[in-house]
Design an enzyme around this catalytic site. Structure first.
Site, short mmCIF file in Angstrom:
data_model
loop_
_atom_site.label_atom_id
_atom_site.label_comp_id
_atom_site.label_asym_id
_atom_site.label_seq_id
_atom_site.Cartn_x
_atom_site.Cartn_y
_atom_site.Cartn_z
N SER A 191 0.80 -1.22 0.00
CA SER A 191 0.00 0.00 0.00
C SER A 191 0.84 1.27 0.00
O SER A 191 0.32 2.35 -0.31
CB SER A 191 -0.94 0.02 1.20
OG SER A 191 -0.23 0.17 2.41
N LYS A 230 0.88 4.59 6.93
CA LYS A 230 0.40 5.40 5.82
C LYS A 230 1.05 6.77 5.89
O LYS A 230 1.74 7.11 6.85
CB LYS A 230 -1.13 5.57 5.88
CG LYS A 230 -1.93 4.28 5.98
CD LYS A 230 -1.93 3.48 4.70
CE LYS A 230 -2.77 2.21 4.85
NZ LYS A 230 -2.70 1.35 3.64
#
Length: 286
Positions: free
Chosen positions: A42, A127
């Site tokens: 990701s 993230k």
């Protein structure tokens, strides 16, 4: 008799040494740095599957999320930070809750790569911090807007990788050049995105998808908005927690900032030294 006592004394000293070592390791992990192994794609190409790094827990101060978690699925062990330090956790059901508190807390900066606890599952996620409290975030045709202003994006060519199982989970990458065979080149379009505070980083684009056009996300006070750099292959703040995404992340759920990759393994285990990526030793995370 004396020989038996000597054996027992040796065993006792060994046990004490192990206990002391575990205590020191626990204190070090709680207060300073937490090891983190990248399990998914990701955050490509900033972080690759198999990157190993230490998370700086001193960057934002300390909360319940700073306590370690122990998860060993094979042994049925699943102990989260809230099990150790839940007494310090804020009450998210309280109407006056605004992200919780931290000891010696400092605010993260837009563009930081952050490890945080998922607000519902308690699992560790990593993230990039995109939205600060009060920001209005929107995606239009795949482009990020912050407070109605488009973020600068520059084409940076093609990111290439081999289509093959990656990491311990054997994940296969998604490709912009269609369905490719095993061992073939998998391509994604790469861009350089520059956030309002001047932080530049690469992002990847695979194909048009539902989250390329969104409504407006207004970040609440005490919360943050996160996105993965591999924009079409990341479950993040664009998706609600009820749908399996991250949603808005409260301040107290931040664990720390990721600053540098220590080393990286392209194989199924970090012990397979022949699969280590030589160009990623102590690589700065940007």
């Amino acid at each position: 008799m004396a020989e038996q006592e000597g054996v027992l004394h040796g065993i006792w000293e060994t046990v004490k040494t192990i206990v002391y070592a575990l205590l020191i390791a626990g204190v070090f992990r709680t207060l300073f740095f937490q090891p983190f192994w990248i399990p998914s794609g990701s955050m490509k190409d900033t972080l690759l599957i198999g990157d190993f790094l230490f998370v700086n827990k001193m960057a934002y101060g300390y909360s319940y999320a700073s306590c370690p978690s122990i998860r060993i699925p094979a042994l049925g062990i699943d102990i989260g930070a809230d099990d150790f330090c839940g007494v310090f956790q804020g009450d998210k059901s309280d109407p006056d809750y605004q992200g919780g508190d931290r000891l010696w807390g400092s605010q993260p900066e837009r563009g930081d790569v952050v490890v945080f606890r998922h607000p519902v599952t308690g699992r560790d996620f990593i993230k990039r911090l995109i939205g600060l409290p009060g920001d209005e975030i929107r995606i239009v045709d795949g482009h990020l807007f912050i407070d109605d202003t488009p973020v600068q994006v520059v084409d940076d060519g093609i990111f290439e990788e081999i289509f093959a199982p990656q990491g311990p989970q054997g994940l296969r990458p998604r490709c912009a050049n269609g369905a490719v065979g095993m061992g073939a080149v998998c391509e994604k379009r790469r861009y350089i995105e520059t956030l309002p505070n001047g932080v530049s980083h690469s992002i990847l684009d695979i194909r048009d998808q539902s989250f390329d056009n969104t409504g407006v996300y207004t970040v609440p006070e005490g919360y943050y908005f996160f996105m993965g750099d591999n924009r079409d292959n990341s479950r993040d703040s664009r998706e609600s927690q009820a749908s399996g995404g991250v949603g808005f992340v409260p301040y107290e759920d931040l664990v720390g900032r990721a600053d540098r990759v220590v080393f990286s393994s392209a194989g199924r285990s970090m012990l397979y030294f022949w699969t280590w990526r030589g160009d990623r030793f102590f690589k700065k995370i940007e």
